[in-house]
Design a protein around this motif. Structure first.
Motif, PDB file in Angstrom:
ATOM      1  N   GLN A 292      26.458  55.573  45.480  1.00 31.96           N
ATOM      2  CA  GLN A 292      27.388  56.362  44.669  1.00 31.96           C
ATOM      3  C   GLN A 292      28.035  55.563  43.554  1.00 31.96           C
ATOM      4  OE1 GLN A 292      30.185  58.444  47.079  1.00 31.96           O
ATOM      5  NE2 GLN A 292      28.612  59.480  48.253  1.00 31.96           N
ATOM      6  N   ALA A 293      28.076  54.235  43.679  1.00 33.56           N
ATOM      7  CA  ALA A 293      28.703  53.405  42.644  1.00 33.56           C
ATOM      8  C   ALA A 293      28.308  51.956  42.873  1.00 33.56           C
ATOM      9  CB  ALA A 293      30.219  53.539  42.682  1.00 33.56           C
ATOM     10  N   VAL A 294      28.373  51.182  41.796  1.00 34.54           N
ATOM     11  CA  VAL A 294      28.158  49.739  41.857  1.00 34.54           C
ATOM     12  C   VAL A 294      29.428  49.073  41.345  1.00 34.54           C
ATOM     13  CG1 VAL A 294      26.837  47.807  40.910  1.00 34.54           C
ATOM     14  CG2 VAL A 294      25.660  49.908  41.573  1.00 34.54           C
ATOM     15  N   PHE A 295      29.997  48.200  42.154  1.00 36.44           N
ATOM     16  CA  PHE A 295      31.183  47.430  41.789  1.00 36.44           C
ATOM     17  C   PHE A 295      30.766  45.971  41.671  1.00 36.44           C
ATOM     18  CE2 PHE A 295      33.035  51.199  43.533  1.00 36.44           C
ATOM     19  CZ  PHE A 295      34.292  51.330  42.962  1.00 36.44           C
ATOM     20  N   LEU A 296      31.036  45.363  40.512  1.00 36.78           N
ATOM     21  CA  LEU A 296      30.637  43.973  40.268  1.00 36.78           C
ATOM     22  C   LEU A 296      31.847  43.109  39.926  1.00 36.78           C
ATOM     23  CD1 LEU A 296      27.454  44.768  38.175  1.00 36.78           C
ATOM     24  CD2 LEU A 296      27.511  43.882  40.513  1.00 36.78           C
ATOM     25  N   HIS A 297      32.052  42.084  40.738  1.00 36.39           N
ATOM     26  CA  HIS A 297      33.130  41.120  40.530  1.00 36.39           C
ATOM     27  C   HIS A 297      32.717  40.200  39.386  1.00 36.39           C
ATOM     28  CE1 HIS A 297      35.688  37.667  42.361  1.00 36.39           C
ATOM     29  NE2 HIS A 297      36.341  38.304  41.413  1.00 36.39           N
ATOM     30  N   VAL A 298      33.530  40.141  38.346  1.00 33.32           N
ATOM     31  CA  VAL A 298      33.233  39.298  37.181  1.00 33.32           C
ATOM     32  C   VAL A 298      33.576  37.862  37.537  1.00 33.32           C
ATOM     33  CG1 VAL A 298      33.778  38.837  34.765  1.00 33.32           C
ATOM     34  CG2 VAL A 298      33.654  41.190  35.581  1.00 33.32           C
ATOM     35  N   VAL A 299      32.548  37.008  37.597  1.00 31.49           N
ATOM     36  CA  VAL A 299      32.739  35.587  37.896  1.00 31.49           C
ATOM     37  C   VAL A 299      32.256  34.770  36.701  1.00 31.49           C
ATOM     38  CG1 VAL A 299      32.574  35.876  40.390  1.00 31.49           C
ATOM     39  CG2 VAL A 299      30.513  35.443  39.078  1.00 31.49           C
ATOM     40  N   SER A 300      32.946  33.652  36.473  1.00 30.43           N
ATOM     41  CA  SER A 300      32.600  32.802  35.337  1.00 30.43           C
ATOM     42  C   SER A 300      33.252  31.444  35.511  1.00 30.43           C
ATOM     43  CB  SER A 300      33.080  33.444  34.030  1.00 30.43           C
ATOM     44  OG  SER A 300      32.859  32.588  32.937  1.00 30.43           O
ATOM     45  N   ASP A 301      32.676  30.443  34.880  1.00 30.75           N
ATOM     46  CA  ASP A 301      33.294  29.121  34.844  1.00 30.75           C
ATOM     47  C   ASP A 301      34.436  29.082  33.833  1.00 30.75           C
ATOM     48  OD1 ASP A 301      31.507  28.189  36.723  1.00 30.75           O
ATOM     49  OD2 ASP A 301      30.103  27.418  35.227  1.00 30.75           O
ATOM     50  N   ARG A 302      34.456  30.049  32.924  1.00 32.87           N
ATOM     51  CA  ARG A 302      35.500  30.117  31.899  1.00 32.87           C
ATOM     52  C   ARG A 302      36.703  30.889  32.426  1.00 32.87           C
ATOM     53  NH1 ARG A 302      32.105  33.103  27.455  1.00 32.87           N
ATOM     54  NH2 ARG A 302      33.359  34.626  28.514  1.00 32.87           N
ATOM     55  N   PRO A 303      37.898  30.509  31.991  1.00 28.06           N
ATOM     56  CA  PRO A 303      39.068  31.293  32.390  1.00 28.06           C
ATOM     57  C   PRO A 303      39.087  32.636  31.660  1.00 28.06           C
ATOM     58  CG  PRO A 303      39.725  29.509  30.925  1.00 28.06           C
ATOM     59  CD  PRO A 303      38.235  29.335  31.204  1.00 28.06           C
ATOM     60  N   ASN A 304      39.519  33.656  32.352  1.00 29.45           N
ATOM     61  CA  ASN A 304      39.645  35.012  31.788  1.00 29.45           C
ATOM     62  C   ASN A 304      38.401  35.491  31.043  1.00 29.45           C
ATOM     63  OD1 ASN A 304      42.315  35.382  32.733  1.00 29.45           O
ATOM     64  ND2 ASN A 304      43.045  34.093  31.071  1.00 29.45           N
ATOM     65  N   PRO A 305      37.265  35.546  31.723  1.00 29.08           N
ATOM     66  CA  PRO A 305      36.063  36.045  31.048  1.00 29.08           C
ATOM     67  C   PRO A 305      36.234  37.520  30.686  1.00 29.08           C
ATOM     68  CG  PRO A 305      35.699  35.946  33.402  1.00 29.08           C
ATOM     69  CD  PRO A 305      37.042  35.309  33.141  1.00 29.08           C
ATOM     70  N   PRO A 306      35.577  37.961  29.634  1.00 33.11           N
ATOM     71  CA  PRO A 306      35.685  39.382  29.277  1.00 33.11           C
ATOM     72  C   PRO A 306      35.083  40.266  30.368  1.00 33.11           C
ATOM     73  CG  PRO A 306      33.983  38.317  27.978  1.00 33.11           C
ATOM     74  CD  PRO A 306      34.666  37.235  28.756  1.00 33.11           C
ATOM     75  N   ILE A 307      35.668  41.416  30.541  1.00 35.64           N
ATOM     76  CA  ILE A 307      35.139  42.371  31.519  1.00 35.64           C
ATOM     77  C   ILE A 307      34.238  43.340  30.768  1.00 35.64           C
ATOM     78  CG2 ILE A 307      35.722  44.209  33.142  1.00 35.64           C
ATOM     79  CD1 ILE A 307      38.296  42.733  33.748  1.00 35.64           C
ATOM     80  N   PRO A 308      32.964  43.420  31.156  1.00 38.90           N
ATOM     81  CA  PRO A 308      32.048  44.347  30.479  1.00 38.90           C
ATOM     82  C   PRO A 308      32.515  45.796  30.630  1.00 38.90           C
ATOM     83  CG  PRO A 308      30.833  42.801  31.855  1.00 38.90           C
ATOM     84  CD  PRO A 308      32.285  42.634  32.190  1.00 38.90           C
ATOM     85  N   ALA A 309      32.123  46.601  29.690  1.00 43.10           N
ATOM     86  CA  ALA A 309      32.448  48.031  29.754  1.00 43.10           C
ATOM     87  C   ALA A 309      31.704  48.675  30.920  1.00 43.10           C
ATOM     88  CB  ALA A 309      32.057  48.710  28.448  1.00 43.10           C
ATOM     89  N   CYS A 310      32.359  49.622  31.548  1.00 44.33           N
ATOM     90  CA  CYS A 310      31.714  50.387  32.617  1.00 44.33           C
ATOM     91  C   CYS A 310      30.633  51.262  31.994  1.00 44.33           C
ATOM     92  CB  CYS A 310      32.737  51.260  33.324  1.00 44.33           C
ATOM     93  SG  CYS A 310      34.049  50.307  34.110  1.00 44.33           S
ATOM     94  N   LYS A 311      29.633  51.612  32.806  1.00 44.03           N
ATOM     95  CA  LYS A 311      28.577  52.491  32.319  1.00 44.03           C
ATOM     96  C   LYS A 311      28.119  53.402  33.442  1.00 44.03           C
ATOM     97  CE  LYS A 311      25.073  48.880  32.828  1.00 44.03           C
ATOM     98  NZ  LYS A 311      24.034  48.156  32.104  1.00 44.03           N
TER      99      LYS A 311
ATOM    100  N   PHE B  51      35.103  44.302  37.777  1.00 46.15           N
ATOM    101  CA  PHE B  51      36.489  43.994  38.109  1.00 46.15           C
ATOM    102  C   PHE B  51      36.684  42.487  38.203  1.00 46.15           C
ATOM    103  CE2 PHE B  51      34.233  44.340  42.102  1.00 46.15           C
ATOM    104  CZ  PHE B  51      34.747  43.318  42.878  1.00 46.15           C
ATOM    105  N   ARG B  52      37.931  42.062  37.962  1.00 49.23           N
ATOM    106  CA  ARG B  52      38.280  40.653  38.044  1.00 49.23           C
ATOM    107  C   ARG B  52      38.944  40.333  39.392  1.00 49.23           C
ATOM    108  NH1 ARG B  52      40.882  39.626  32.918  1.00 49.23           N
ATOM    109  NH2 ARG B  52      38.845  39.333  32.029  1.00 49.23           N
ATOM    110  N   THR B  53      39.662  41.308  39.966  1.00 43.27           N
ATOM    111  CA  THR B  53      40.348  41.100  41.241  1.00 43.27           C
ATOM    112  C   THR B  53      39.983  42.238  42.196  1.00 43.27           C
ATOM    113  OG1 THR B  53      42.323  42.403  40.677  1.00 43.27           O
ATOM    114  CG2 THR B  53      42.315  40.056  40.010  1.00 43.27           C
ATOM    115  N   TYR B  54      40.184  41.988  43.475  1.00 40.09           N
ATOM    116  CA  TYR B  54      39.893  43.037  44.451  1.00 40.09           C
ATOM    117  C   TYR B  54      40.911  44.172  44.368  1.00 40.09           C
ATOM    118  CZ  TYR B  54      36.140  40.186  46.053  1.00 40.09           C
ATOM    119  OH  TYR B  54      34.981  39.466  46.086  1.00 40.09           O
ATOM    120  N   VAL B  55      42.114  43.881  43.915  1.00 37.81           N
ATOM    121  CA  VAL B  55      43.076  44.956  43.667  1.00 37.81           C
ATOM    122  C   VAL B  55      42.537  45.849  42.545  1.00 37.81           C
ATOM    123  CG1 VAL B  55      45.403  45.515  42.861  1.00 37.81           C
ATOM    124  CG2 VAL B  55      45.072  43.680  44.531  1.00 37.81           C
ATOM    125  N   GLY B  56      41.981  45.238  41.515  1.00 37.51           N
ATOM    126  CA  GLY B  56      41.377  46.016  40.431  1.00 37.51           C
ATOM    127  C   GLY B  56      40.233  46.880  40.918  1.00 37.51           C
TER     128      GLY B  56
END
Length: 83
Positions: free
Chosen positions: A26-45, A55-60
């Motif tokens: 029903q949905a795909v949730f992807l945790h944004v991980v990166s070596d850089r601080p505050n990586p951009p979050i891709p647009a949902c599709k 998402f960047r956090t599990y609360v998000g």
């Protein structure tokens, strides 16, 4: 739902599942991980009308899941309390 991260092939796997099994996933949730601080979050599709969400956090992630009706508001509060 499929939960993964942006570090390896999880996005490709999740999108393939949505294309081939839209009635099952029903949905795909992807945790944004990166070596850089505050990586951009891709647009949902959408793929076959099913969301690919980032998402960047599990609360998000829990907030998005609540907004889409996948979890109850009480579950969101539990995630927030645990964070």
């Amino acid at each position: 739902m499929y939960l993964g991260d942006t570090g390896e092939k999880d996005q490709e796997a999740g999108e393939t599942m949505l294309r081939e099994y839209p009635r099952v996933v029903q949905a795909v949730f992807l945790h944004v991980v990166s070596d850089r601080p505050n990586p951009p979050i891709p647009a949902c599709k959408l793929i076959h009308g099913r969301p690919v969400l980032f998402f960047r956090t599990y609360v998000g992630a829990a907030l998005q899941a609540t907004q889409l009706g996948f979890i109850e508001p009480a579950a969101l509060l539990r995630v927030m309390d645990a964070a």
